[in-house]
Design a protein around this motif. Structure first.
Motif, PDB file in Angstrom:
ATOM      1  N   VAL A 183     -56.684  14.367   9.965  1.00 12.74           N
ATOM      2  CA  VAL A 183     -55.676  14.215   8.911  1.00 12.74           C
ATOM      3  C   VAL A 183     -54.273  14.405   9.501  1.00 12.74           C
ATOM      4  CG1 VAL A 183     -54.776  15.266   6.780  1.00 12.74           C
ATOM      5  CG2 VAL A 183     -57.212  14.788   7.004  1.00 12.74           C
ATOM      6  N   ILE A 184     -54.127  15.387  10.378  1.00 14.77           N
ATOM      7  CA  ILE A 184     -52.824  15.599  11.031  1.00 14.77           C
ATOM      8  C   ILE A 184     -52.449  14.372  11.857  1.00 14.77           C
ATOM      9  CG2 ILE A 184     -51.603  16.952  12.797  1.00 14.77           C
ATOM     10  CD1 ILE A 184     -53.264  19.407  11.772  1.00 14.77           C
ATOM     11  N   LEU A 185     -53.401  13.848  12.623  1.00 12.30           N
ATOM     12  CA  LEU A 185     -53.151  12.668  13.439  1.00 12.30           C
ATOM     13  C   LEU A 185     -52.787  11.467  12.560  1.00 12.30           C
ATOM     14  CD1 LEU A 185     -53.230  11.706  16.404  1.00 12.30           C
ATOM     15  CD2 LEU A 185     -55.603  11.037  16.010  1.00 12.30           C
ATOM     16  N   THR A 186     -53.516  11.282  11.482  1.00 14.86           N
ATOM     17  CA  THR A 186     -53.230  10.173  10.560  1.00 14.86           C
ATOM     18  C   THR A 186     -51.843  10.330   9.938  1.00 14.86           C
ATOM     19  OG1 THR A 186     -55.573   9.917  10.066  1.00 14.86           O
ATOM     20  CG2 THR A 186     -54.033   8.954   8.496  1.00 14.86           C
ATOM     21  N   ALA A 187     -51.486  11.560   9.575  1.00 11.82           N
ATOM     22  CA  ALA A 187     -50.169  11.813   8.980  1.00 11.82           C
ATOM     23  C   ALA A 187     -49.056  11.411   9.945  1.00 11.82           C
ATOM     24  CB  ALA A 187     -50.040  13.275   8.585  1.00 11.82           C
ATOM     25  N   PHE A 188     -49.227  11.721  11.223  1.00 11.02           N
ATOM     26  CA  PHE A 188     -48.215  11.369  12.222  1.00 11.02           C
ATOM     27  C   PHE A 188     -48.211   9.875  12.544  1.00 11.02           C
ATOM     28  CE2 PHE A 188     -48.292  15.948  13.535  1.00 11.02           C
ATOM     29  CZ  PHE A 188     -46.955  16.198  13.255  1.00 11.02           C
ATOM     30  N   MET A 189     -49.400   9.268  12.601  1.00  8.14           N
ATOM     31  CA  MET A 189     -49.504   7.871  13.032  1.00  8.14           C
ATOM     32  C   MET A 189     -49.138   6.884  11.916  1.00  8.14           C
ATOM     33  SD  MET A 189     -50.866   7.939  16.278  1.00  8.14           S
ATOM     34  CE  MET A 189     -51.834   6.500  16.528  1.00  8.14           C
ATOM     35  N   THR A 190     -49.719   7.062  10.735  1.00  5.60           N
ATOM     36  CA  THR A 190     -49.521   6.067   9.684  1.00  5.60           C
ATOM     37  C   THR A 190     -49.022   6.662   8.378  1.00  5.60           C
ATOM     38  OG1 THR A 190     -51.838   6.251   8.997  1.00  5.60           O
ATOM     39  CG2 THR A 190     -51.318   4.546  10.617  1.00  5.60           C
ATOM     40  N   GLY A 191     -49.062   7.966   8.259  1.00  5.81           N
ATOM     41  CA  GLY A 191     -48.663   8.605   7.013  1.00  5.81           C
ATOM     42  C   GLY A 191     -49.836   8.706   6.052  1.00  5.81           C
ATOM     43  N   ILE A 192     -49.708   9.611   5.103  1.00  4.55           N
ATOM     44  CA  ILE A 192     -50.762   9.832   4.112  1.00  4.55           C
ATOM     45  C   ILE A 192     -50.161   9.621   2.733  1.00  4.55           C
ATOM     46  CG2 ILE A 192     -52.294  11.541   3.063  1.00  4.55           C
ATOM     47  CD1 ILE A 192     -52.599  12.810   5.801  1.00  4.55           C
ATOM     48  N   GLU A 193     -50.806   8.787   1.949  1.00  6.04           N
ATOM     49  CA  GLU A 193     -50.383   8.574   0.570  1.00  6.04           C
ATOM     50  C   GLU A 193     -51.137   9.556  -0.317  1.00  6.04           C
ATOM     51  OE1 GLU A 193     -50.651   4.537  -0.755  1.00  6.04           O
ATOM     52  OE2 GLU A 193     -49.922   3.773   1.165  1.00  6.04           O
TER      53      GLU A 193
END
Length: 160
Positions: free
Chosen positions: A101-111
């Protein structure tokens, strides 16, 4: 199964490599290949491998204790293998999903909610991690350990 500390570390490396490879491929497929480059994939794999190996180093001894305390026929190795997988995989999924989730937040963002994204990530990862561990990575890791590591650690017999 590993019988020495050295074999345990090597086995852990095999397991982490296989699980990170499968789970990284799976999660890349889930999130799309739009920002995929070979260079970024290699860097991400190495960092993820390091994080997973560190997490596994802390989780494995506790999972082993829990697995040994469960009521099952311990005379059969397959029972221990399944018990430790059922103890380790959920904990590793919980930990590595935080990382994801942290990686996704940095790479593409979290909606939306991070908590919702985390729960979704845990569910999606668990349904792939457990079968992968039991049916692919575990058997291959044990085979590699038996074939390449165990023979070299056995003492040669003296022929007289």
């Amino acid at each position: 199964m590993p019988s020495t500390k050295k074999e345990g570390i090597i086995f852990g490396l095999f397991m982490c490599f296989g699980m990170v490879l499968i789970m990284s491929s799976y999660n890349t497929a889930l999130h799309g290949f739009s920002s995929f480059t070979v260079g970024s994939a290699v860097i991400q794999f190495v960092i993820t491998f390091i994080v997973a190996f560190i997490a596994e180093s802390f989780v494995e001894p506790n999972a082993r204790k829990i697995a040994l305390s469960l009521p099952y026929d311990k005379s059969k190795e397959i029972n221990f293998i399944v018990a430790i997988a059922f103890c380790m995989v959920p904990i590793m999924v919980l930990i590595m999903s935080i990382y994801g989730v942290i990686l996704t937040a940095f790479m593409t963002g979290i909606e939306g909610s991070i908590f919702t994204a985390y729960l979704k990530t845990v569910g999606l990862n668990f349904i792939v991690a457990l079968p992968s561990q039991l049916l692919i990575v575990g058997p291959i890791s044990r085979m590699l350990l038996a074939k390449y590591i165990k023979p070299s650690t056995q003492k040669p017999e003296l022929n007289m």
